[in-house]
Design a protein around this motif. Structure first.
Motif, PDB file in Angstrom:
ATOM      1  N   GLY A  22       0.789  -1.160  -0.012  1.00  0.00           N
ATOM      2  CA  GLY A  22      -0.005   0.008   0.225  1.00  0.00           C
ATOM      3  C   GLY A  22       0.927   1.212  -0.140  1.00  0.00           C
ATOM      4  N   ALA A  24       1.530   3.404  -2.548  1.00  0.00           N
ATOM      5  CA  ALA A  24       1.545   4.450  -3.284  1.00  0.00           C
ATOM      6  C   ALA A  24       1.033   5.808  -2.657  1.00  0.00           C
ATOM      7  N   GLN A  27      -0.333   6.514   4.504  1.00  0.00           N
ATOM      8  CA  GLN A  27       0.810   5.937   5.364  1.00  0.00           C
ATOM      9  C   GLN A  27       1.846   5.367   4.713  1.00  0.00           C
ATOM     10  N   ILE A  47      -1.767  -1.903  -5.085  1.00  0.00           N
ATOM     11  CA  ILE A  47      -2.899  -2.085  -6.082  1.00  0.00           C
ATOM     12  C   ILE A  47      -2.929  -0.970  -7.350  1.00  0.00           C
ATOM     13  N   ALA A  59      -5.891   5.002  -5.215  1.00  0.00           N
ATOM     14  CA  ALA A  59      -4.783   5.289  -5.718  1.00  0.00           C
ATOM     15  C   ALA A  59      -4.331   4.867  -7.076  1.00  0.00           C
ATOM     16  N   ALA A  83       0.724  -4.660  -7.553  1.00  0.00           N
ATOM     17  CA  ALA A  83       0.389  -5.969  -7.140  1.00  0.00           C
ATOM     18  C   ALA A  83      -0.837  -5.789  -5.918  1.00  0.00           C
ATOM     19  N   ARG A  86      -4.077  -9.313  -1.977  1.00  0.00           N
ATOM     20  CA  ARG A  86      -5.122 -10.626  -2.029  1.00  0.00           C
ATOM     21  C   ARG A  86      -4.619 -11.869  -2.966  1.00  0.00           C
ATOM     22  N   ASN A 111       0.900  -2.950   5.456  1.00  0.00           N
ATOM     23  CA  ASN A 111       0.004  -1.510   5.526  1.00  0.00           C
ATOM     24  C   ASN A 111      -1.283  -1.562   4.713  1.00  0.00           C
ATOM     25  N   ALA A 112      -1.192  -1.999   3.438  1.00  0.00           N
ATOM     26  CA  ALA A 112      -2.244  -2.035   2.659  1.00  0.00           C
ATOM     27  C   ALA A 112      -3.526  -2.201   3.301  1.00  0.00           C
ATOM     28  N   THR A 134      -8.776  -8.452   1.803  1.00  0.00           N
ATOM     29  CA  THR A 134      -7.709  -7.174   1.641  1.00  0.00           C
ATOM     30  C   THR A 134      -7.078  -6.895   2.931  1.00  0.00           C
ATOM     31  N   SER A 162      -2.855  -2.375  11.978  1.00  0.00           N
ATOM     32  CA  SER A 162      -4.505  -2.765  12.257  1.00  0.00           C
ATOM     33  C   SER A 162      -4.982  -1.531  12.319  1.00  0.00           C
ATOM     34  N   TYR A 176     -14.888  -4.069   9.105  1.00  0.00           N
ATOM     35  CA  TYR A 176     -13.384  -3.103   9.025  1.00  0.00           C
ATOM     36  C   TYR A 176     -13.066  -3.637  10.428  1.00  0.00           C
ATOM     37  N   PRO A 206      -3.499   2.874  14.417  1.00  0.00           N
ATOM     38  CA  PRO A 206      -3.646   4.354  14.155  1.00  0.00           C
ATOM     39  C   PRO A 206      -4.759   4.737  14.546  1.00  0.00           C
ATOM     40  N   VAL A 209      -6.107   9.261  10.580  1.00  0.00           N
ATOM     41  CA  VAL A 209      -4.984   9.668  10.111  1.00  0.00           C
ATOM     42  C   VAL A 209      -5.450  10.535   8.706  1.00  0.00           C
ATOM     43  N   ALA A 214      -9.274   8.338   5.085  1.00  0.00           N
ATOM     44  CA  ALA A 214     -10.045   8.899   5.989  1.00  0.00           C
ATOM     45  C   ALA A 214     -10.913  10.074   5.544  1.00  0.00           C
TER      46      ALA A 214
HETATM   47  N1  LIG Z   1      -6.591   6.776   7.729  1.00  0.00           N
HETATM   48  C1  LIG Z   1      -6.889   6.376   8.907  1.00  0.00           C
HETATM   49  O1  LIG Z   1      -7.613   7.097   9.365  1.00  0.00           O
HETATM   50  C2  LIG Z   1      -6.624   4.934   9.396  1.00  0.00           C
HETATM   51  C3  LIG Z   1      -6.900   4.709  10.751  1.00  0.00           C
HETATM   52  C4  LIG Z   1      -6.496   3.359  11.229  1.00  0.00           C
HETATM   53  C5  LIG Z   1      -5.883   2.340  10.173  1.00  0.00           C
HETATM   54  N2  LIG Z   1      -5.750   2.852   8.947  1.00  0.00           N
HETATM   55  C6  LIG Z   1      -5.236   1.697   7.997  1.00  0.00           C
HETATM   56  O2  LIG Z   1      -3.835   2.140   7.645  1.00  0.00           O
HETATM   57  C7  LIG Z   1      -3.480   1.549   6.635  1.00  0.00           C
HETATM   58  C8  LIG Z   1      -2.988   2.718   5.379  1.00  0.00           C
HETATM   59  O3  LIG Z   1      -4.192   3.362   5.146  1.00  0.00           O
HETATM   60  P1  LIG Z   1      -4.242   4.888   4.721  1.00  0.00           P
HETATM   61  O4  LIG Z   1      -4.709   5.774   5.738  1.00  0.00           O
HETATM   62  O5  LIG Z   1      -2.796   5.363   4.204  1.00  0.00           O
HETATM   63  O6  LIG Z   1      -5.086   4.947   3.437  1.00  0.00           O
HETATM   64  P2  LIG Z   1      -5.068   5.273   1.833  1.00  0.00           P
HETATM   65  O7  LIG Z   1      -6.171   4.683   1.265  1.00  0.00           O
HETATM   66  O8  LIG Z   1      -4.449   6.422   1.524  1.00  0.00           O
HETATM   67  O9  LIG Z   1      -3.615   4.186   1.239  1.00  0.00           O
HETATM   68  C9  LIG Z   1      -4.121   2.525   1.359  1.00  0.00           C
HETATM   69  C10 LIG Z   1      -3.293   1.982   0.203  1.00  0.00           C
HETATM   70  O10 LIG Z   1      -3.591   0.753   0.105  1.00  0.00           O
HETATM   71  C11 LIG Z   1      -3.635   0.199  -1.211  1.00  0.00           C
HETATM   72  N3  LIG Z   1      -4.266  -0.948  -1.433  1.00  0.00           N
HETATM   73  C12 LIG Z   1      -5.908  -0.981  -0.782  1.00  0.00           C
HETATM   74  N4  LIG Z   1      -5.925  -2.399  -1.104  1.00  0.00           N
HETATM   75  C13 LIG Z   1      -4.988  -2.984  -1.698  1.00  0.00           C
HETATM   76  C14 LIG Z   1      -4.736  -4.392  -2.313  1.00  0.00           C
HETATM   77  N5  LIG Z   1      -5.744  -5.220  -2.441  1.00  0.00           N
HETATM   78  N6  LIG Z   1      -3.493  -4.745  -2.647  1.00  0.00           N
HETATM   79  C15 LIG Z   1      -2.351  -3.619  -2.738  1.00  0.00           C
HETATM   80  N7  LIG Z   1      -2.646  -2.276  -2.149  1.00  0.00           N
HETATM   81  C16 LIG Z   1      -4.008  -2.206  -1.609  1.00  0.00           C
HETATM   82  C17 LIG Z   1      -4.376   1.531  -1.699  1.00  0.00           C
HETATM   83  O11 LIG Z   1      -4.066   1.480  -3.057  1.00  0.00           O
HETATM   84  C18 LIG Z   1      -3.921   2.770  -1.091  1.00  0.00           C
HETATM   85  O12 LIG Z   1      -2.577   3.355  -1.878  1.00  0.00           O
HETATM   86  C19 LIG Z   1      -4.692   0.686   6.095  1.00  0.00           C
HETATM   87  O13 LIG Z   1      -4.587  -0.536   6.348  1.00  0.00           O
HETATM   88  C20 LIG Z   1      -5.897   1.312   7.045  1.00  0.00           C
HETATM   89  O14 LIG Z   1      -6.890   0.388   7.206  1.00  0.00           O
HETATM   90  C21 LIG Z   1      -6.112   4.253   8.555  1.00  0.00           C
END
Ligand SMILES: NC(=O)c1ccc[n+]([C@@H]2O[C@H](COP(=O)([O-])OP(=O)(O)OC[C@H]3O[C@@H](n4cnc5c(N)ncnc54)[C@H](O)[C@@H]3O)[C@@H](O)[C@H]2O)c1
Length: 277
Positions: A22, A24, A27, A47, A59, A83, A86, A111-112, A134, A162, A176, A206, A209, A214
């Protein structure tokens, strides 16, 4: 940076290689940059495409290219591929090619993830499966594609993302919550069995974020909250303000570095106190 015995400075993960899913944007990109700033080379996957049922903007390939550009601007090497977490075989391919190119693997950041929020009765089997595949199977795949490289290299650190919702369930987020509590269990299970191989496994949790997830998650969340007043305030942070992705990356960096050498199986909340009451 740290000061070495000979008085010179070194990055906190200097010479290590990190695999990040994840990567791209959000986080994942922040983790890539923070680890690269402290001397790591990066293997990145995303992805970079829409995931079925997700309402916020996906993304893109351009986002992943931008992560590559920013890591290279820090004078670190990066191998980046598209990639899906899953797909275990696809992940194995990316990891094996990355390790062949960069020479080793020390750090894994699973992280994805995705989020699809709605009241409980609106969830379909398809939506629940997409989220579990996922967020939960995806981190299991991430460990299965990487652990043997860490073991071969004499050890390493795996950090699985998580959520605060993996410690305290959030309203209208049933699937979720299921997936993120599951990540906590995956973490502790691998941590037990990989400890003898000097592989540490920890989860980060987290709070809110400031990322595209979010920002665009659930437009009518406020209405749902108004219809469910007893749930108001459940996810309140004690520390006011909005968390930037880099705050989570700082925790990931510490868990990735040798500074946390005796920390394993731990669930680390970075949430301004949200899950503590
Ligand atoms: N943003 C928040 O408030 C928050 C809070 C707690 C936890 N999280 C977790 O933090 C992690 C990162 O999220 P984020 O906030 O950066 O969101 P985001 O959507 O900006 O980034 C997530 C990234 O994961 C990629 N992704 C999604 N499904 C995928 C797959 N099947 N294969 C490969 N890549 C995939 C997306 O394309 C994206 O680039 C996630 O696991 C999310 O659940 C986020």
């Amino acid at each position: 940076m740290v000061i070495k015995e000979d008085g010179t400075m070194a990055g906190r993960v200097e010479g290590k290689v990190a695999f990040i899913t994840g990567a791209a944007r959000g986080q994942g990109r922040a983790h890539a940059l923070r680890l690269a700033e402290e001397g790591a080379d990066i293997i990145a996957v995303d992805i970079a495409a829409p995931v079925e049922g997700v309402v916020y903007a996906p993304a893109t390939k351009e986002d992943l290219d931008e992560t590559v550009r920013q890591v290279e601007a820090l004078d670190r090497r990066i191998v980046a591929e598209i990639a899906d977490v899953r797909d275990l075989e696809a992940l194995k391919g990316v990891v094996d090619r990355g390790v062949a190119q960069l020479g080793r693997l020390d750090i894994v950041a699973g992280n994805a993830g995705i989020d699809i929020m709605m009241p409980w009765h609106q969830f379909t089997p398809e939506i629940v499966r997409t989220i579990i595949d996922t967020n939960l199977i995806g981190v299991w795949n991430t460990v299965m594609a990487t652990a043997h490289h860490l073991i071969d290299g004499g050890g390493g650190s795996i950090i699985l993302t998580s959520s605060a919702n993996g410690l305290k369930a959030g309203p209208f987020n049933l699937a979720y919550n299921m997936s993120k509590y599951g990540v906590t269990g995956v973490t502790k299970s691998f941590a037990m069995e990989l400890a003898k191989d000097h592989v540490r496994v920890n989860s980060v949790h987290p709070g809110g974020v400031d990322t595209p997830m979010a920002q665009g998650l659930m437009p009518d969340f406020d209405t749902l909250k108004d219809d469910n007043p007893n749930l108001l305030g459940m996810m309140t942070q004690w520390i006011p303000g909005v968390m930037e992705p880099r705050e989570i990356s700082n925790a990931v960096l510490w868990l990735a570095s040798d500074e946390s050498a005796w920390v394993t199986g731990h669930a680390l909340a970075i949430d301004g106190g949200m899950t503590q009451y």
